[in-house]
Design a protein around this motif. Structure first.
Motif, PDB file in Angstrom:
ATOM      1  N   GLY A  87      -7.244  27.846   9.265  1.00 60.02           N
ATOM      2  CA  GLY A  87      -6.715  28.691   8.052  1.00 60.02           C
ATOM      3  C   GLY A  87      -5.561  28.349   7.641  1.00 60.02           C
ATOM      4  O   GLY A  87      -5.043  28.061   6.637  1.00 60.02           O
ATOM      5  N   ALA A  88      -4.725  28.049   8.710  1.00 61.67           N
ATOM      6  CA  ALA A  88      -3.328  27.497   8.085  1.00 61.67           C
ATOM      7  C   ALA A  88      -3.320  26.195   7.486  1.00 61.67           C
ATOM      8  O   ALA A  88      -2.683  25.810   6.533  1.00 61.67           O
ATOM      9  N   ALA A  89      -4.237  25.175   8.188  1.00 68.73           N
ATOM     10  CA  ALA A  89      -4.404  23.790   7.234  1.00 68.73           C
ATOM     11  C   ALA A  89      -4.950  23.906   6.044  1.00 68.73           C
ATOM     12  O   ALA A  89      -4.479  23.315   5.243  1.00 68.73           O
ATOM     13  N   LEU A  90      -5.857  25.140   5.805  1.00 68.63           N
ATOM     14  CA  LEU A  90      -6.615  25.250   4.709  1.00 68.63           C
ATOM     15  C   LEU A  90      -5.480  25.692   3.635  1.00 68.63           C
ATOM     16  O   LEU A  90      -5.706  25.211   2.500  1.00 68.63           O
ATOM     17  N   GLU A  91      -4.689  26.447   4.046  1.00 66.91           N
ATOM     18  CA  GLU A  91      -3.872  27.094   3.255  1.00 66.91           C
ATOM     19  C   GLU A  91      -2.637  25.901   2.708  1.00 66.91           C
ATOM     20  O   GLU A  91      -2.411  25.805   1.588  1.00 66.91           O
ATOM     21  N   LYS A  92      -2.415  24.956   3.505  1.00 69.11           N
ATOM     22  CA  LYS A  92      -1.531  23.926   3.170  1.00 69.11           C
ATOM     23  C   LYS A  92      -2.243  23.026   2.015  1.00 69.11           C
ATOM     24  O   LYS A  92      -1.543  22.618   1.233  1.00 69.11           O
ATOM     25  N   LEU A  93      -3.466  22.653   2.419  1.00 68.35           N
ATOM     26  CA  LEU A  93      -4.134  21.965   1.573  1.00 68.35           C
ATOM     27  C   LEU A  93      -4.335  22.634   0.067  1.00 68.35           C
ATOM     28  O   LEU A  93      -4.017  21.975  -0.960  1.00 68.35           O
ATOM     29  N   GLU A  94      -4.465  24.060   0.143  1.00 69.57           N
ATOM     30  CA  GLU A  94      -4.787  24.713  -1.116  1.00 69.57           C
ATOM     31  C   GLU A  94      -3.333  24.623  -1.837  1.00 69.57           C
ATOM     32  O   GLU A  94      -3.321  24.433  -2.975  1.00 69.57           O
ATOM     33  N   MET A 109       0.830  -1.028   0.039  1.00 69.91           N
ATOM     34  CA  MET A 109      -0.136  -0.085  -0.098  1.00 69.91           C
ATOM     35  C   MET A 109       0.701   1.175  -0.053  1.00 69.91           C
ATOM     36  O   MET A 109       1.804   1.555   0.840  1.00 69.91           O
ATOM     37  N   PRO A 110       0.489   2.130  -0.905  1.00 73.54           N
ATOM     38  CA  PRO A 110       1.502   3.254  -1.012  1.00 73.54           C
ATOM     39  C   PRO A 110       1.316   4.243   0.159  1.00 73.54           C
ATOM     40  O   PRO A 110       0.171   4.374   0.533  1.00 73.54           O
ATOM     41  N   PRO A 111       2.095   5.024   0.318  1.00 70.66           N
ATOM     42  CA  PRO A 111       1.848   6.080   1.284  1.00 70.66           C
ATOM     43  C   PRO A 111       1.039   7.125   1.155  1.00 70.66           C
ATOM     44  O   PRO A 111       0.664   7.243  -0.154  1.00 70.66           O
ATOM     45  N   PRO A 112       0.194   7.833   1.795  1.00 70.13           N
ATOM     46  CA  PRO A 112      -0.960   8.702   1.485  1.00 70.13           C
ATOM     47  C   PRO A 112      -0.079   9.899   0.913  1.00 70.13           C
ATOM     48  O   PRO A 112       0.850  10.037   1.199  1.00 70.13           O
ATOM     49  N   SER A 113      -0.767  10.574  -0.091  1.00 69.81           N
ATOM     50  CA  SER A 113      -0.037  11.549  -0.676  1.00 69.81           C
ATOM     51  C   SER A 113      -0.036  12.864   0.334  1.00 69.81           C
ATOM     52  O   SER A 113      -0.790  12.925   1.061  1.00 69.81           O
ATOM     53  N   LYS A 114       0.312  13.855  -0.131  1.00 68.32           N
ATOM     54  CA  LYS A 114       0.330  15.236   0.646  1.00 68.32           C
ATOM     55  C   LYS A 114      -0.893  15.688   0.561  1.00 68.32           C
ATOM     56  O   LYS A 114      -1.514  16.295   1.649  1.00 68.32           O
ATOM     57  N   VAL A 115      -1.752  15.596  -0.372  1.00 68.04           N
ATOM     58  CA  VAL A 115      -2.907  16.092  -0.600  1.00 68.04           C
ATOM     59  C   VAL A 115      -4.022  15.472   0.337  1.00 68.04           C
ATOM     60  O   VAL A 115      -4.564  16.035   0.902  1.00 68.04           O
ATOM     61  N   ALA A 116      -3.728  13.983   0.682  1.00 67.90           N
ATOM     62  CA  ALA A 116      -4.683  13.230   1.383  1.00 67.90           C
ATOM     63  C   ALA A 116      -4.318  13.712   2.866  1.00 67.90           C
ATOM     64  O   ALA A 116      -5.175  13.717   3.836  1.00 67.90           O
ATOM     65  N   ILE A 117      -3.178  13.946   3.192  1.00 71.29           N
ATOM     66  CA  ILE A 117      -2.956  14.203   4.462  1.00 71.29           C
ATOM     67  C   ILE A 117      -3.327  15.631   4.820  1.00 71.29           C
ATOM     68  O   ILE A 117      -3.988  15.647   5.858  1.00 71.29           O
TER      69      ILE A 117
END
Length: 116
Positions: free
Chosen positions: A73-80, A1-9
Motif C-alpha cells: 500500500g505504501a509503495a503503491l501510494e508513492k508510485l501514484e 545512461m541516465p539515472p532511472p526516474s522516480k516513476v521507474a524506481i
C-alpha cells in the motif's frame, strides 16, 4: 545512461513487493500440503514434533502477510504520487516507464484486493 526516474524506481518497488507477496502465498500452500501429508502419515516417531514445527512455520508465514499488505500500500501510494508529479510537469519518465507504472498500479491494487 541516465539515472532511472522516480516513476521507474517506484514501479520496481511495487512489482518486487507484489512478487514477494505472491511467493508467501505459494509458501503457505506448500506448508499446508506438508502438514496434510504429515497428518496422514503413520509410523514416524517424531511426527508430533515435526507437525508442531510445521504449524509454527505456517503461522509465522501467515503473520507476514499483513505487513506485506501495508508495504504494498505504501509503495503503491508513492508510485501514484510519482505518476501525478510526472503528469504535472516533471516529465522525467518516458512513455514506456509510464505504461509500466500503470501496469504496476493495477497489479498492486489487485494484490491489495482493491481492483477498481
Amino acid at each position: 545512461m541516465p539515472p532511472p526516474s522516480k516513476v521507474a524506481i517506484a514501479t520496481g518497488s511495487v512489482l518486487r513487493l507484489v512478487k514477494e507477496e505472491a511467493s508467501y502465498h505459494k509458501e503457505i500452500a506448500q506448508q499446508e500440503e506438508r502438514i496434510r501429508k504429515l497428518d496422514a502419515s503413520e509410523g514416524d516417531e517424531n511426527k508430533a514434533y515435526t507437525l508442531k514445527q510445521e504449524k509454527q512455520a505456517l503461522a509465522e508465514t501467515r503473520n507476514v502477510l499483513p505487513s506485506m499488505q501495508t508495504r504494498i500500500g505504501a509503495a503503491l501510494e508513492k508510485l501514484e504520487e510519482a505518476l501525478a508529479a510526472n503528469k504535472e510537469g516533471g516529465a522525467e519518465a518516458s512513455a514506456e516507464d509510464i505504461t509500466k507504472a500503470k501496469d504496476a498500479v493495477a497489479k498492486g491494487k489487485e494484490a491489495l484486493g482493491q481492483v477498481s
